[in-house]
Scaffold this motif. Structure first.
Motif, PDB file in Angstrom:
ATOM      1  N   GLU A 165     -17.641  26.926  59.797  1.00 60.42           N
ATOM      2  CA  GLU A 165     -18.218  28.241  59.518  1.00 60.42           C
ATOM      3  C   GLU A 165     -17.207  29.164  58.848  1.00 60.42           C
ATOM      4  N   ARG A 166     -15.973  29.160  59.351  1.00 59.23           N
ATOM      5  CA  ARG A 166     -14.954  30.021  58.765  1.00 59.23           C
ATOM      6  C   ARG A 166     -14.580  29.545  57.357  1.00 59.23           C
ATOM      7  N   THR A 167     -14.531  28.231  57.161  1.00 60.57           N
ATOM      8  CA  THR A 167     -14.264  27.688  55.825  1.00 60.57           C
ATOM      9  C   THR A 167     -15.335  28.141  54.842  1.00 60.57           C
ATOM     10  N   ASP A 168     -16.588  28.059  55.263  1.00 59.45           N
ATOM     11  CA  ASP A 168     -17.695  28.518  54.416  1.00 59.45           C
ATOM     12  C   ASP A 168     -17.514  29.986  54.040  1.00 59.45           C
ATOM     13  N   VAL A 211     -20.648  21.281  52.183  1.00 59.34           N
ATOM     14  CA  VAL A 211     -21.337  22.362  52.899  1.00 59.34           C
ATOM     15  C   VAL A 211     -20.887  23.714  52.357  1.00 59.34           C
ATOM     16  N   SER A 212     -19.583  23.883  52.161  1.00 55.75           N
ATOM     17  CA  SER A 212     -19.079  25.140  51.607  1.00 55.75           C
ATOM     18  C   SER A 212     -19.567  25.366  50.187  1.00 55.75           C
ATOM     19  N   LYS A 234     -22.973  26.651  50.371  1.00 57.59           N
ATOM     20  CA  LYS A 234     -23.004  28.066  50.774  1.00 57.59           C
ATOM     21  C   LYS A 234     -22.705  28.981  49.581  1.00 57.59           C
ATOM     22  N   ILE A 235     -21.789  28.561  48.715  1.00 55.45           N
ATOM     23  CA  ILE A 235     -21.505  29.358  47.510  1.00 55.45           C
ATOM     24  C   ILE A 235     -22.753  29.457  46.638  1.00 55.45           C
ATOM     25  N   ILE A 236     -23.447  28.338  46.480  1.00 54.89           N
ATOM     26  CA  ILE A 236     -24.672  28.348  45.675  1.00 54.89           C
ATOM     27  C   ILE A 236     -25.733  29.237  46.324  1.00 54.89           C
ATOM     28  N   GLU A 237     -25.900  29.118  47.644  1.00 55.25           N
ATOM     29  CA  GLU A 237     -26.870  29.936  48.367  1.00 55.25           C
ATOM     30  C   GLU A 237     -26.581  31.427  48.240  1.00 55.25           C
ATOM     31  N   VAL A 270     -16.873  31.383  50.179  1.00 57.34           N
ATOM     32  CA  VAL A 270     -17.792  32.324  49.528  1.00 57.34           C
ATOM     33  C   VAL A 270     -17.043  33.599  49.133  1.00 57.34           C
ATOM     34  N   HIS A 271     -16.139  34.055  49.993  1.00 57.73           N
ATOM     35  CA  HIS A 271     -15.313  35.231  49.697  1.00 57.73           C
ATOM     36  C   HIS A 271     -14.475  35.001  48.433  1.00 57.73           C
ATOM     37  N   LEU A 272     -13.880  33.814  48.309  1.00 60.20           N
ATOM     38  CA  LEU A 272     -13.076  33.484  47.134  1.00 60.20           C
ATOM     39  C   LEU A 272     -13.943  33.373  45.882  1.00 60.20           C
ATOM     40  N   ALA A 273     -15.141  32.834  46.044  1.00 58.07           N
ATOM     41  CA  ALA A 273     -16.052  32.738  44.902  1.00 58.07           C
ATOM     42  C   ALA A 273     -16.435  34.131  44.399  1.00 58.07           C
ATOM     43  N   ARG A 274     -16.680  35.028  45.327  1.00 56.38           N
ATOM     44  CA  ARG A 274     -16.995  36.412  44.932  1.00 56.38           C
ATOM     45  C   ARG A 274     -15.808  37.043  44.196  1.00 56.38           C
TER      46      ARG A 274
END
Length: 572
Positions: free
Chosen positions: A287-290, A320-321, A324-327, A294-298
């Motif tokens: 969960e924390r990795t996800d 999975v991560s 989550k970026i795609i979602e 996503v934070h880094l993608a933003r």
């Protein structure tokens, strides 16, 4: 003026996942991981077999190589030593400061010596060390085939860097402009590897097992711990050494602290049964990795403004991560290359040399392709070393034959065409099974792959019908993205749905893999479902079978029913 190399060999060697790639006049001749030819998983040995095959493909010798690109720069390791000594100023990191300084200096020297070893193999070539994350960036961006994209690389360590954001663009050749970097000891890959080891699996090999286990746990139990251990900042993240002590690059130093153990659980031995606490720990880590990914993608979107994102580095294998970026909807499209880990940097290192000499030749052969290794289509087959195996040559309707076998419950190994790049089997070195067969997942795990019963199996689906079964909303050609599923999937093919409600899918087009597209079409015609289970042609602890001999060993030593090897049907 620089002499323009026309023959550039890219190498990943002496660390893990040895590989080689060859560029001739800007054309990617091929790429292969040494393990696919040597049968030694994650080998760090000099990729002699890979190089021999590549030069043979191009009808060249070692004397024809103009430049050898290596995927690390020793000077950048050395630069960390004085920085490491500053850690002595903090009580939290003081005890490891000197060991860290020594460790990075030692690796810098070792890397320099490796460059000399390589140079002796290619007397006419100059040896060019390439910054590790730059190699990752170029691998990911060039493989996308896009003219422009944000490029995010997240791994354990490349010299000093663990996370980088760049802006990729193409005129004649792919170029990545570095924008921001996070240095060690802030490393997401380090944390994931540390917890993988703590849970009793091999760091650098079995992180995917922890990712699968995470779906069975409750992240709430250790959510606060990971929020404290991996703290996000406005531009990235940092790691709390109270939980994950600073890396030293020297053996004998634990990666998790006494406090981490006290607040979670004792280190699990591989022979110990799994408990609820292990599942919950894996769930909180994932969960924390996800969240951080996503934070880094933003952040990458803010820095580049691009509608597209390429992701590379070892952490990019965490499907999975990526899902989550795609979602999150930050980007219109997300791309992960077929070989996002260190092996793929052999391609990126070669590309870096091609770019830096300002070659007028455009890059050819790197975009949207994964079948880059050796093929054995015309090789004679002698089954004498496998006396229990029998073969027959099939006719022209091979795809129809295979679809029929699969529809009747046969579990088949498939060996055809060129070896895939990267950690996923993509239809050329695969084990295929019908997801409609009762108990197929349990049978595959227990008698074919010999792995943990909670491990899921990935589906492959006709690209034109993917939306009927999956909610990803984009193509996933390299099985690198976890997708939500539709009600149709839950009702018709629940075997491919993991405990967290996702599937790591591969979408197959006719242009990408004509044979597998034909098999899926034929299977769909028979069953109404154009979906197959696709897992790699190997058993646990062994690499994907790159040679016919490896594939025959796999058939003989596992619960596979049959092997389709270049048009020959082999059974026990």
């Amino acid at each position: 003026m620089k002499r323009m190399p026309s023959v550039v060999l890219g190498l990943c060697s002496f660390t893990h996942d040895s590989s080689a790639a060859l560029l001739v006049d800007g054309e990617l001749i091929g790429f292969v991981e040494e393990e696919r030819l040597s049968a030694e998983k994650h080998t760090k040995l000099y990729p002699a077999r890979a190089i021999e095959w590549l030069l043979g493909q191009a009808k060249l010798t070692a004397a024809d190589v103009d430049a050898v690109a290596y995927n690390f720069q020793p000077a950048h390791y050395l630069a960390e030593s004085p920085a490491a000594l500053r850690l002595a100023l903090s009580p939290a990191t003081r005890d490891r400061a000197l060991a860290r300084a020594r460790g990075f200096a030692k690796v810098a020297l070792r890397t320099q010596l490796r460059l000399r070893v390589i140079g002796r193999q290619f007397p006419a070539a100059r040896v060019v060390p390439v910054l590790h994350h730059r190699a990752h960036q170029l691998t990911a961006f060039a493989a996308s085939g896009w003219d422009e994209a944000a490029v995010l690389v997240v791994d354990s360590l490349g010299e000093r860097q663990t996370t980088t954001i760049a802006h990729g663009h193409t005129a004649i050749r792919p170029v990545t402009q570095p924008l921001e970097a996070i240095n060690d000891p802030a490393s997401l890959g380090y944390v994931y590897g540390a917890v993988t080891e703590h849970l009793g699996w091999r760091r650098g090999d079995e992180e995917g097992t922890v990712m699968a286990l995470a779906a069975l746990g409750d992240p709430a139990r250790f959510r606060h711990l990971f929020a404290e251990a991996v703290r996000t900042t406005s531009t990235g993240f940092h790691i709390n050494p109270a939980y994950f002590p600073t890396r030293t690059l020297t053996s004998g130093y634990e990666r998790t602290s006494r406090r981490f153990i006290a607040e979670t659980c004792p280190e699990r031995h591989p022979s110990e049964p799994l408990a609820e606490v292990h599942q919950d720990l894996a769930a909180a880590l994932q969960e924390r990795t996800d969240q951080v990914m996503v934070h880094l993608a933003r952040r990458a979107h803010v820095l580049t403004g691009s509608p597209r994102l390429c992701v590379g580095g070892g952490v990019a294998t965490n499907c999975v991560s990526i899902g989550k970026i795609i979602e999150a909807g930050v980007f219109d499209e997300v791309f992960v290359p077929p070989a996002p880990g260190d092996a793929g940097t052999a391609i990126g290192a070669a590309l870096a040399v091609h770019v830096d000499v300002r070659s007028p030749r455009p890059l050819v052969g790197a975009a949207r392709t994964c079948y880059l290794g050796p093929s054995y289509e015309d090789q004679a087959l002698d089954l004498t070393p496998w006396p229990g195996l029998h073969q027959k040559t099939l006719g022209i309707e091979i795809a129809e034959f295979l679809a029929d076998q699969l529809a009747h419950g046969t579990i088949v190994g498939l060996f055809q065409g060129a070896v895939e790049a990267g950690p996923r089997a993509l239809g050329n070195r695969s084990i295929l099974a019908s997801p409609l067969e009762p108990g197929v997942v349990e049978r595959l795990n227990a008698t074919v792959k010999f792995r943990e019963p909670f491990r899921p199996f990935a589906p492959m689906v006709l690209a034109e019908r993917a939306d009927e079964f999956f909610t990803l909303g984009q193509q996933a050609p390299y099985m690198s993205m976890a997708s939500g599923v539709t009600d149709t999937t839950r009702e018709q093919v629940p075997a491919i749905v993991h405990a967290n409600g996702t599937s790591r899918l591969q979408t197959v087009t006719r242009s990408q893999n004509p044979f597998m597209h034909a098999v899926l079409t034929a299977f769909g015609r028979r069953t109404g479902v154009p979906v197959l289970i696709n897992t790699s042609l190997n058993v646990k602890g062994k690499p994907i079978c790159g040679t016919p001999e490896m594939a025959l060993d796999c058939l003989a030593s596992s619960g596979l029913d049959a092997l389709l090897l270049e048009g020959r049907w082999i059974t026990k």
